[in-house]
Design a protein around this motif. Structure first.
Motif: not given
Lengths: 373, 205
Positions: B60-62, B81-85, B179, B183-185, B187-188
């Motif tokens: 979360e804190y990158g 955060v994203y939980e992608v898998l 899982r 981190n959302k940032s 991911y971009l």
């Protein structure tokens, strides 16, 4: 002396620059009080980023709150009709922020574009453009992610996802988890839902993917949302700001308040969104106003940690005055400050004090430099 | 450079083996070392070994772009955060477990011992059931037999540990497994690298 180079914090300087940007587009600064009736927030908790507020009873016995949100106050007090209101604010809000153990004071700058007709795309175009320009002003390495609550809602309706399954689907989209979404559909393939949970791409790449999905072609509501995003792309392209805008449906705000485009801004190296906003016609309707409204806020606190640098010196000059007469000391300080310097005059320097130069005041009123950083 | 937060222990070792098989091995990992940060600049990967319950915080804190965390940890701490898998590893469930001779006295709040206070609170609040929450950090199974609590909320795999301590799982709150979180940032801005890892893990699932 450039006032912006004085002892202003990064937050102060950035809010001045962003305010100037907003004013160039006809936004007027909106000043507001620190307090609001707590009922406003109690009745609209899902709009808030945090449902914790500092409350107190005022002298009239009313339960008040230190404002945890600005948009709600502006929406509540906006006119019911009339010409568009373009407002920006630089205010502190009081709410829990990530990692803070309790309610904290958070500096926030944002704008609200209220009014116009629901069919007029211009307010959305200008609002998104200003979001892009705000990010650009802070750091060229940024991305604005844009989603659409109307598109998500229509896609979930088309998949007949209602009630608890709709909430689970929203959570899967929010988390970018197509696997969870597929499990929810019992393995039944749904390319549109898969796209909702996985898509994060620049506008020119994302728009064809959306438009060519069979579900979109066959659904007027979905098609209309895509056309709105296409118009947004065309407008941003026309003014040179399309390159760093992505489509990403994981940006989900409460559907009770947000009904159209929603967006979040990210800066490379900063882990959380530093800007968020969207279209909130539904919130306006809750206040009995049938006017469209859009806005966004920039979270200066989140940015300050990355961009603030501590000042090198506490003052330009340290003037050691020994046993000089007070008048002579004041005369010397006045001379130096009129030359544009910041000065600390003292008999003994404070421990740890850092000045670019250290002067000593002599008996004849002249000053000699005794140290230079 | 991609940073990956791995939980210390068997789960982290199992996931690292998958990363290594995909070409993201790192010298020193898996040796009996007290080091907690490993980096291979040539492969563009860095591993941070942390307490399982802290993986979400690092992501979360990158500090970490990616992480491996149990769904139980994610449900408890709810990092942004994203939980992608779902990696399908470490499968278990979060359950309410009671003593075999349990008889609930409805006149008193149920005393619940758990290391998942938020999960337990939400579960019983959804049933409008009044509870007294006792937060522990381990050996949950002895709480009822020692009289500290009426029931526990804990993870259950085979149920053997519960049975050995005279407990039985009676209600499943949620399924849990390892899982992949992002981190959302990150991911971009690190999309290509993250997609490569995601594809590799999906292929090896």
């Amino acid at each position: 002396m450039d006032i912006l180079q004085g002892n202003f914090t990064w937050e102060d300087r950035t809010s001045l620059k962003l305010g100037a940007l907003f004013e160039r587009y006809g936004f007027a600064r909106y000043y507001m009080g620190k307090f609001e009736s707590y009922d406003l927030y109690r009745e609209n908790k899902n709009f808030l980023k945090s449902d914790t507020a500092i409350t107190f009873t005022d002298s009239a016995g009313r339960l008040m709150a230190l404002k945890p949100d600005i948009t709600m106050s502006i929406a509540k007090h906006a006119a019911e009709n009339g010409p568009a209101e373009k407002l920006y604010y630089v205010e502190n809000v009081f709410r829990k922020a990530p990692g803070r153990p309790d309610v904290a004071e958070i500096k926030q700058i944002g704008l609200e574009y209220i009014g116009g007709s629901k069919e007029d795309l211009y307010p959305a175009l200008e609002t998104v453009l200003l979001a892009c320009k705000s990010l650009e002003m802070i750091d060229p390495a940024h991305i604005l992610s844009v989603g659409h609550m109307g598109f998500i809602s229509a896609a979930l309706d088309a998949a007949a996802l209602y009630g608890p399954r709709r909430e689970q689907a929203l959570e899967a989209i929010r988390q970018k988890n197509p696997g969870s979404l597929a499990a929810l559909m019992s393995g039944e393939e749904n390319p549109l839902l898969h796209l909702l949970a996985s898509l994060s791409a620049p506008l020119p790449t994302a728009l064809p993917l959306l438009a060519e999905t069979a579900a979109v072609r066959g659904n007027a509501e979905l098609y209309t949302c895509v056309e709105e995003l296409r118009a947004l792309h065309a407008a941003l392209l026309a003014v040179g700001f399309a390159g760093q805008v992505h489509i990403d449906f994981s940006i989900i705000n409460d559907m009770g308040y947000y009904n159209g485009i929603v967006f979040a801004g990210y800066i490379r190296g900063i882990p959380r969104a530093v800007l968020s906003g969207g279209r909130y016609d539904n919130l306006m309707q809750k206040f009995g106003k049938k006017r469209p409204a859009l806005g966004f806020a920039v979270y200066l606190g989140e940015l300050a940690r990355a961009f603030s640098t501590p000042p090198v010196f506490d003052a330009d000059l340290l003037l050691l005055c020994g046993d000089a007469e007070p008048v002579a000391r004041l005369r010397a300080v006045e001379t130096l400050t009129q030359d544009g310097y910041s000065v600390l005059s003292c008999i003994e320097p404070p421990l740890g004090f850092k000045a670019a130069r250290t002067l000593r005041l002599l008996e004849n009123g002249e000053m000699e430099e005794i140290a230079h950083a | 450079m991609l940073s990956v937060a791995l939980p210390k222990g068997r789960l982290g070792e199992a996931v690292y083996a998958k990363f290594a098989a995909m070409g993201y091995g790192c010298a020193g990992m898996g040796t009996d070392s007290r080091r907690l940060v490993f980096e291979d600049a040539s492969r563009g990967i860095r591993y941070i070994l942390v307490k399982p319950s802290d993986v979400g915080v690092y992501v979360e804190y990158g500090v970490a772009d990616l992480g491996i965390a149990g769904k139980d940890v994610l449900l408890e701490s709810e990092p942004d955060v994203y939980e992608v898998l779902d990696l399908g590893l470490g499968k278990c469930r979060i359950a309410v477990a009671v003593p075999l001779d349990f008889a609930y006295n409805g006149a008193l709040p149920l005393r619940v011992a758990t290391k998942y206070p938020r999960i337990a609170s939400r579960h019983f609040a959804a049933k409008s059931q009044d509870i007294e929450l006792i937060t522990l950090h381990g050996s949950m199974e002895i709480a009822p037999v020692t009289g500290l609590a009426d029931v526990i909320v804990d993870i259950v795999e085979t149920g053997a540990t519960l049975r050995e301590n005279g407990l039985s799982p009676v209600e499943t709150i949620a399924e849990s497994s390892a899982r992949l979180i992002v981190n959302k940032s990150s991911y971009l801005f690190k999309r290509a690298d993250i997609d490569a890892i995601l594809a590799g893990l999906e292929a090896n699932a």
